[in-house]
Motif scaffolding. Structure first.
Motif, PDB file in Angstrom:
ATOM      1  N   THR A 183     -15.895 -70.192  35.223  1.00  0.00           N
ATOM      2  CA  THR A 183     -15.947 -71.329  34.165  1.00  0.00           C
ATOM      3  C   THR A 183     -16.871 -70.759  33.196  1.00  0.00           C
ATOM      4  O   THR A 183     -17.434 -69.589  32.926  1.00  0.00           O
ATOM      5  N   GLU A 184     -17.191 -71.604  32.080  1.00  0.00           N
ATOM      6  CA  GLU A 184     -18.069 -71.246  31.043  1.00  0.00           C
ATOM      7  C   GLU A 184     -19.025 -72.392  30.707  1.00  0.00           C
ATOM      8  O   GLU A 184     -18.563 -73.518  30.370  1.00  0.00           O
ATOM      9  N   GLY A 185     -20.379 -71.992  30.910  1.00  0.00           N
ATOM     10  CA  GLY A 185     -21.404 -73.094  30.505  1.00  0.00           C
ATOM     11  C   GLY A 185     -21.188 -74.189  31.604  1.00  0.00           C
ATOM     12  O   GLY A 185     -20.871 -74.036  32.706  1.00  0.00           O
ATOM     13  N   GLU A 186     -21.201 -75.321  30.970  1.00  0.00           N
ATOM     14  CA  GLU A 186     -21.306 -76.492  31.615  1.00  0.00           C
ATOM     15  C   GLU A 186     -19.967 -77.197  31.713  1.00  0.00           C
ATOM     16  O   GLU A 186     -19.738 -78.386  31.859  1.00  0.00           O
ATOM     17  N   ARG A 187     -18.800 -76.367  31.110  1.00  0.00           N
ATOM     18  CA  ARG A 187     -17.521 -77.004  31.346  1.00  0.00           C
ATOM     19  C   ARG A 187     -16.535 -76.530  32.293  1.00  0.00           C
ATOM     20  O   ARG A 187     -16.820 -75.211  32.464  1.00  0.00           O
ATOM     21  N   VAL A 188     -15.578 -77.130  32.686  1.00  0.00           N
ATOM     22  CA  VAL A 188     -14.601 -76.708  33.852  1.00  0.00           C
ATOM     23  C   VAL A 188     -13.256 -76.469  32.962  1.00  0.00           C
ATOM     24  O   VAL A 188     -12.360 -75.544  33.207  1.00  0.00           O
ATOM     25  N   LEU A 189     -12.696 -77.549  32.152  1.00  0.00           N
ATOM     26  CA  LEU A 189     -11.612 -77.552  31.628  1.00  0.00           C
ATOM     27  C   LEU A 189     -11.547 -76.466  30.340  1.00  0.00           C
ATOM     28  O   LEU A 189     -12.450 -75.933  29.835  1.00  0.00           O
ATOM     29  N   PRO A 214     -10.578 -70.517  33.809  1.00  0.00           N
ATOM     30  CA  PRO A 214      -9.924 -70.026  34.868  1.00  0.00           C
ATOM     31  C   PRO A 214      -9.898 -70.909  35.956  1.00  0.00           C
ATOM     32  O   PRO A 214      -8.843 -71.458  36.719  1.00  0.00           O
ATOM     33  N   MET A 215     -10.885 -71.639  36.192  1.00  0.00           N
ATOM     34  CA  MET A 215     -11.113 -72.519  37.402  1.00  0.00           C
ATOM     35  C   MET A 215     -10.239 -73.594  37.269  1.00  0.00           C
ATOM     36  O   MET A 215      -9.595 -74.123  38.086  1.00  0.00           O
ATOM     37  N   LEU A 221      -4.203 -77.004  31.035  1.00  0.00           N
ATOM     38  CA  LEU A 221      -5.497 -77.167  31.634  1.00  0.00           C
ATOM     39  C   LEU A 221      -6.536 -75.834  31.049  1.00  0.00           C
ATOM     40  O   LEU A 221      -7.625 -75.893  31.206  1.00  0.00           O
ATOM     41  N   GLY A 222      -5.723 -74.703  30.563  1.00  0.00           N
ATOM     42  CA  GLY A 222      -6.633 -73.659  30.368  1.00  0.00           C
ATOM     43  C   GLY A 222      -6.683 -73.488  28.756  1.00  0.00           C
ATOM     44  O   GLY A 222      -6.491 -74.590  27.938  1.00  0.00           O
TER      45      GLY A 222
END
Lengths: 311, 267
Positions: free
Chosen positions: A171-177, A180-181, A258-259
């Motif tokens: 993931t990147e920082g505080e986001r999921v959207l 890759p996750m 989603l990616g």
């Protein structure tokens, strides 16, 4: 013995003269008449297209001037060297999603097969029913679920899960959207039913008395599972993993919805080369490389896992 | 302590139900957001409750057209795949002949190939042949990929059928047609129904193969795909919810009917 095998090879008709020819020539042709229409369909619209694609992949030219077969195999090498990160990503994402599907799907299949009792049919319906809401609509729903200010992401943040996953690069920082996750989450979700149904079918076939027998022989529940249940469910595990991995490796819907540009899979590349860039040779070569990789992996896997009653 | 023990004893049940929740969650989101009044073009965050979309499900340009096109396509693809597939399944189970192995793999391969590969290769065929993309090319493609699934479903059922039942019918002077219609078909029916349901669902929901071979024709999944870029109308959630509810109701109704039949059969 040897003569009979010889005659079989040389002539399909029995040679022994005295046997009266049955009026069954018509009957013998029955299976062929039954097969003919469907097989023609598959040959013309499944096998023949692959031949056309093979020929496209070794063509050169442009859309304006037309494409010619020039046996230009270089396209394969160029395509692979340019897009190998997407290939690796596809296999990685599809493999992770398959593993997650197995881990998540097994308990549910087990629950439905052995513990559900009169709830069994209801649970099966709940597994299949989502199919009827278009999978694109359901995948879009994940955009809401994984949105930056959603409850799920807040909880993951509060539990510091995202710190770990970000450190791992999922993931990147505080986001999921758009990470890759999110893509793997969508792939896992979309192909779960393809894992659960074969697992359920093979678990349901297991004779419950085998469990009792294992217990009578003082096997703990864990040992019973490891030595009896799991080995007997192998056909389901194999077909479930195949039904999940193969479509997931070619999918481009989850990566697109989603990616981000950093999560593009090979399906995305094939799609854009074919429908947007209109570079048909490269697109054809890419999809052949994908097919080859998948076929090799599947063959090796089936050999290793070794089950005959797959189809 | 007791709590931990309870969790450990029911670990499978808990894990299974969590998976089920994971699977159902998007459906619930789709349902909830069908009552949303979005602010702007996208329906991704909750604004306020509204019944507007339910009152006017076809209020979005082209959506219901694409829906009806998808339903027609799915219906024809199901019929086509069912006829061709059932014939193949019977041939494979009931007869011994040469090339069985080859035919089995020809049927297995479409299921064992990434969809995008099939989609792309079919497109190269149509491009090379100069065939115009549209309804017919999509129908051809759908029959092709549904076929294998129908064969597998029907085969499983026919394989578990006792061939002596048909022999018995013949001994009782039933002709081949009569035997087929009154004995074989009713026994094979659940397999054929399963194949039909599968084909319909697969065809209705297919996006990848359709997207490659549809040209300017827009099916419902293609409409949804396009709207994901342009802005998603709430009506999409209404259709999704309606389909989900309809499917559950149909299965429940089917369950009730079979239960009744069982009861009358035993009584």
């Amino acid at each position: 013995m040897s003569t009979s095998t010889l005659t079989k090879e040389e002539a399909p008709q029995p040679v022994k003269a005295p046997v009266p020819r049955k009026p069954s020539t018509r009957k013998r042709l029955v299976p062929y008449w039954l097969l003919l229409p469907g097989i023609i369909w598959l040959v013309v619209f499944f096998a023949l297209p692959l031949v056309y694609q093979a020929s496209t992949s070794i063509q050169t030219g442009s859309l304006e001037q037309g494409f010619q077969v020039t046996w230009h195999f270089q396209t394969y090498w160029d395509a692979f060297t340019e897009y190998w990160p997407q290939f690796v990503r596809s296999l990685l994402y599809a493999g992770t999603a398959t593993l997650l599907c197995l881990l998540l799907g097994y308990p549910l299949a087990y629950l439905i097969a052995f513990k559900a009792g009169r709830w069994r049919n209801l649970l099966l319906v709940l597994v299949i029913a989502p199919f009827f809401t278009s999978f694109l609509i359901r995948t879009l729903a994940w955009k809401t679920i994984l949105a930056d200010d959603s409850v799920v992401v807040d909880v993951l943040n509060a539990l510091h899960v995202l710190d770990v996953t970000s450190w791992l690069g999922w993931t990147e920082g505080e986001r999921v959207l758009a990470t890759p996750m999110a893509v793997v989450c969508g792939l896992t979700y979309n192909f779960l039913p393809f894992m659960i149904l074969p697992l359920y079918t093979s678990l349901e076939r297991i004779d419950g008395r085998l469990h009792e027998a294992a217990q009578d022989l003082y096997a703990s529940p864990a040992t019973t599972f490891r030595k009896v249940t799991f080995p007997l469910s192998m056909p389901g595990v194999v077909s479930g993993t195949l039904l999940t991995f193969i479509p997931a490796s070619g999918d481009y819907v989850n990566a697109e919805l989603l990616g981000s540009t950093d999560t593009k899979m090979v399906g995305n590349v094939i799609q854009s080369q074919f429908l947007r860039v209109l570079d048909y040779p490269t697109a054809a070569a890419l999809s052949f490389i994908l097919m080859a990789i998948v076929l090799v992996m599947v063959t090796v896997y089936i050999r290793k896992a070794g089950t005959e009653d797959l189809v | 302590m007791g709590m931990m023990r309870w969790i450990r004893r029911n670990l499978v049940v808990i894990a299974g139900l969590l998976t089920l929740a994971y699977m159902i969650l998007p459906n619930i989101v789709v349902m909830v957001f069908s009552f949303n009044k979005p602010n702007g073009r996208f329906n991704y965050s909750w604004q306020r409750f509204s019944l507007d979309a339910w009152k006017d499900p076809c209020g979005v340009a082209d959506m219901c057209e694409s829906l009806s096109l998808s339903l027609q396509l799915a219906a024809w693809a199901t019929v086509g795949a069912l006829v061709l597939g059932t014939m193949i399944a019977f041939a494979l189970v009931r007869y011994r002949f040469r090339a069985r192995g080859a035919i089995n793999s020809l049927i297995f391969l479409p299921m064992a190939m990434p969809e995008v590969v099939m989609a792309a290769s079919l497109l190269t065929l149509f491009l090379n042949m100069g065939i115009e993309l549209g309804f017919w090319t999509v129908l051809i493609a759908h029959i092709m990929f549904c076929l294998s699934f129908v064969v597998t479903a029907v085969k499983a059922r026919v394989m578990s059928m006792d061939p002596r039942l048909e022999e018995a019918a013949r001994d009782l002077y039933a002709g081949p047609v009569q035997t087929f219609l009154r004995v074989t078909l009713p026994i094979a029916a659940p397999g054929i129904a399963a194949g039909a349901l599968l084909a319909f669902a697969l065809s209705f929901d297919d996006f990848i193969i359709t997207n490659f071979n549809a040209g300017s024709t827009v099916t419902f999944p293609m409409f949804v795909w396009g709207s994901a870029q342009r802005g998603t109308p709430v009506q999409i959630n209404v259709i999704g919810t309606a389909m989900f509810v309809l499917a559950v109701l149909m299965v429940v109704a089917g369950q009730i009917i079979t239960n009744r039949r069982k009861k009358t059969a035993t009584a």
